[in-house]
Motif scaffolding. Sequence first.
Motif, short mmCIF file in Angstrom:
data_model
loop_
_atom_site.label_atom_id
_atom_site.label_comp_id
_atom_site.label_asym_id
_atom_site.label_seq_id
_atom_site.Cartn_x
_atom_site.Cartn_y
_atom_site.Cartn_z
N THR A 224 0.85 -1.18 0.00
CA THR A 224 0.00 0.00 0.00
C THR A 224 0.89 1.24 0.00
O THR A 224 1.82 1.35 0.79
CB THR A 224 -0.91 0.02 1.24
N GLU A 225 0.59 2.14 -0.89
CA GLU A 225 1.32 3.40 -0.99
C GLU A 225 0.29 4.53 -0.98
O GLU A 225 -0.52 4.64 -1.91
CB GLU A 225 2.13 3.43 -2.28
N GLU A 226 0.26 5.29 0.10
CA GLU A 226 -0.70 6.38 0.26
C GLU A 226 -2.14 5.90 0.06
O GLU A 226 -2.95 6.54 -0.61
CB GLU A 226 -0.36 7.52 -0.69
N GLY A 227 -2.43 4.71 0.60
CA GLY A 227 -3.77 4.16 0.52
C GLY A 227 -4.12 3.47 -0.79
O GLY A 227 -5.24 3.05 -0.99
N VAL A 228 -3.14 3.34 -1.69
CA VAL A 228 -3.37 2.72 -3.00
C VAL A 228 -2.54 1.45 -3.08
O VAL A 228 -1.36 1.44 -2.73
CB VAL A 228 -2.96 3.68 -4.14
#
Length: 96
Positions: free
Chosen positions: A31-35
């Motif tokens: 997950t990267e910044e919620g993505v």
Amino acid sequence: MMGTFGGALEARQIDASNGKLTADVTGEVETEEGVLVIRRVHVAMTLVAAETEELKQTVERVHGIYVMRCPLYRTLHKAIQLTSSYVIVAAERATA
């Protein structure tokens, strides 16, 4: 990647057709910044063939060089980690 590997084997008279070469693909997502972002993909290939020393050496050599001829690898390898491995399964064991 499997198609390029199989084509390279076929070019060296190693039959990778009709289900003799298969692959299991595993992806790792973070997950990267919620993505959700795909970070790593591993292609584990299985070749059903007669296990001779010559075949093993040829497959090892092909596995070491095929990725730079693979359109998928060349397109994505700088963005995500792409790896592959292979095993050779003796034809007589595969049918047992």
